[in-house]
Design an enzyme around this catalytic site. Structure first.
Site, PDB file in Angstrom:
ATOM      1  N   ASN A   9      34.931  47.361  44.258  1.00 19.17           N
ATOM      2  CA  ASN A   9      34.555  46.688  43.456  1.00 19.17           C
ATOM      3  C   ASN A   9      34.661  45.173  43.817  1.00 19.17           C
ATOM      4  O   ASN A   9      35.627  44.683  43.557  1.00 19.17           O
ATOM      5  CB  ASN A   9      34.965  46.683  42.212  1.00 19.17           C
ATOM      6  N   LYS A  11      33.332  42.578  42.675  1.00 12.27           N
ATOM      7  CA  LYS A  11      33.168  41.522  41.401  1.00 12.27           C
ATOM      8  C   LYS A  11      32.251  40.538  41.640  1.00 12.27           C
ATOM      9  O   LYS A  11      31.389  40.637  42.483  1.00 12.27           O
ATOM     10  CB  LYS A  11      34.624  40.969  41.075  1.00 12.27           C
ATOM     11  N   HIS A  97      34.298  48.300  32.681  1.00 14.69           N
ATOM     12  CA  HIS A  97      35.200  47.662  33.402  1.00 14.69           C
ATOM     13  C   HIS A  97      35.973  46.664  32.470  1.00 14.69           C
ATOM     14  O   HIS A  97      35.545  46.149  31.486  1.00 14.69           O
ATOM     15  CB  HIS A  97      34.803  46.930  34.551  1.00 14.69           C
ATOM     16  N   GLU A  99      37.134  43.740  32.545  1.00 16.41           N
ATOM     17  CA  GLU A  99      36.748  42.319  32.668  1.00 16.41           C
ATOM     18  C   GLU A  99      35.412  42.261  31.743  1.00 16.41           C
ATOM     19  O   GLU A  99      35.258  41.232  31.020  1.00 16.41           O
ATOM     20  CB  GLU A  99      36.399  41.791  34.034  1.00 16.41           C
ATOM     21  N   GLU A 167      41.977  52.487  35.016  1.00 18.64           N
ATOM     22  CA  GLU A 167      42.390  51.076  35.585  1.00 18.64           C
ATOM     23  C   GLU A 167      43.193  50.494  34.400  1.00 18.64           C
ATOM     24  O   GLU A 167      42.932  49.893  33.526  1.00 18.64           O
ATOM     25  CB  GLU A 167      41.177  50.211  35.582  1.00 18.64           C
ATOM     26  N   GLY A 173      44.001  43.258  39.593  1.00 17.83           N
ATOM     27  CA  GLY A 173      44.174  41.708  40.078  1.00 17.83           C
ATOM     28  C   GLY A 173      45.405  41.147  40.110  1.00 17.83           C
ATOM     29  O   GLY A 173      45.603  40.021  40.469  1.00 17.83           O
ATOM     30  N   SER A 213      45.096  47.082  41.814  1.00 18.06           N
ATOM     31  CA  SER A 213      46.028  46.349  42.836  1.00 18.06           C
ATOM     32  C   SER A 213      46.184  47.558  44.016  1.00 18.06           C
ATOM     33  O   SER A 213      47.329  47.738  44.680  1.00 18.06           O
ATOM     34  CB  SER A 213      47.266  46.107  42.439  1.00 18.06           C
TER      35      SER A 213
HETATM   36  C1  PEP Z   1      39.040  46.431  39.759  1.00 18.66           C
HETATM   37  O1  PEP Z   1      38.909  45.368  39.320  1.00 18.66           O
HETATM   38  O2  PEP Z   1      38.297  47.407  39.471  1.00 18.66           O
HETATM   39  C2  PEP Z   1      40.400  46.453  40.343  1.00 18.66           C
HETATM   40  C3  PEP Z   1      40.950  47.526  40.548  1.00 18.66           C
HETATM   41  O3  PEP Z   1      40.834  45.311  41.015  1.00 18.66           O
HETATM   42  P1  PEP Z   1      42.220  45.100  41.822  1.00 18.66           P
HETATM   43  O4  PEP Z   1      41.909  46.127  43.072  1.00 18.66           O
HETATM   44  O5  PEP Z   1      41.883  43.646  42.474  1.00 18.66           O
HETATM   45  O6  PEP Z   1      43.289  45.114  41.043  1.00 18.66           O
END
Ligand code: PEP
Length: 253
Positions: A9, A11, A97, A99, A167, A173, A213
């Site tokens: 992803n 973003k 998601h 976000e 998630e 992040g 992460s």
């Molecule tokens: C995501 O935004 O789906 C995600 C898992 O981000 P990150 O791997 O940067 O934590």
């Protein structure tokens, strides 16, 4: 046996030339990697979907969007519909998601509508669920996840391919990853919900990805858990070397 899925992803990252550089490097590496049993999905910003799907034509990865409109067409400035994606050969799409939930105030009922639009166009939805840090610390993670599953999947048959991504919001992040045991516990709860509310076959078949992460250093211990079928990867998917390393780890397992 479920396939493993490694999905990136991106973003809101990368310029056009950075996307070209990534795809040049990545496609070269992927070509030399036998990744039978491991599906690779790249979800760039919508503006670059056409470019990515052009590369995908001569490669073995799938292209996914990061969001979709709940509407079919019409006066919805800035939105992109599922039928537009399918008309361009886009095969996957992330919805729900954290976000989008946080910055665009998306609720489960809206995500449910988006899910229906994607299924109608035979686009594979990658549906995100996850608890915030406050919810985890309050000891209500299980209930939060079950509420999200009910709100998004109520009445959905799972006859078409659906991917779920767990998630934890506190791990996205932040550099903080859920431990394999923490992640496995929630993945098992999700699979159990699908078993109880849809069918044992749907529970057996649904891929459940971990996101938060995930990186080359921790992917192996996470995806070796019985109910973790791959990763939805943000930051580490922006670097072609790191992303291909994660695909290779998944292949070796
Ligand atoms: C995501 O935004 O789906 C995600 C898992 O981000 P990150 O791997 O940067 O934590």
């Amino acid at each position: 046996m479920r396939n493993v899925i490694i999905a990136g992803n991106w973003k809101m990252n990368k310029t056009f030339s950075e996307v070209e550089d990534f795809l040049d490097d990545f496609v070269d590496e992927l070509e030399g990697t036998d990744h039978a049993g491991v599906e690779v999905v790249i979800c760039p910003p919508a503006l670059y979907l056409e470019l990515a799907s052009d590369y995908a034509q001569d490669s073995t990865f799938f292209t996914g969007a990061q969001d979709v409109s709940a509407h079919e067409s019409g006066a919805y400035t800035g939105e992109i519909s599922a039928s537009m994606y399918s008309s361009m050969g886009i095969t996957h799409c992330i919805i729900g998601h954290s976000e989008r939930r946080k910055y665009h105030h998306e609720k489960d009922s809206l995500i449910h509508e988006k899910l229906q639009k994607l299924l109608a166009e035979e686009i594979v939805p990658i549906v995100c669920v996850g608890e915030t840090l406050e919810e985890r610390e309050a000891g209500i993670t299980r209930n939060v996840i079950l509420d999200q599953l009910k709100g998004v999947f109520e009445g959905i048959s799972f006859n078409d391919p659906i991917v779920i991504a767990y998630e934890p919001v506190w791990a996205i992040g932040t550099g903080k990853t859920a431990s394999p045991e923490q992640a496995q516990e929630i993945h098992a709860i999700i699979r159990q919900w699908v078993k109880a509310h849809v069918s044992p076959a749907a529970a057996e078949n649904v891929p459940i990805l971990y996101g938060g992460s995930m990186k080359p250093e921790n992917i192996a211990e996470l995806i070796s858990q019985p109910d973790i079928d791959g990763g939805l990867i943000g930051g580490a998917s922006l670097d072609a070397k790191k992303f291909i390393a994660m695909v290779k780890t998944a292949v070796e397992m």
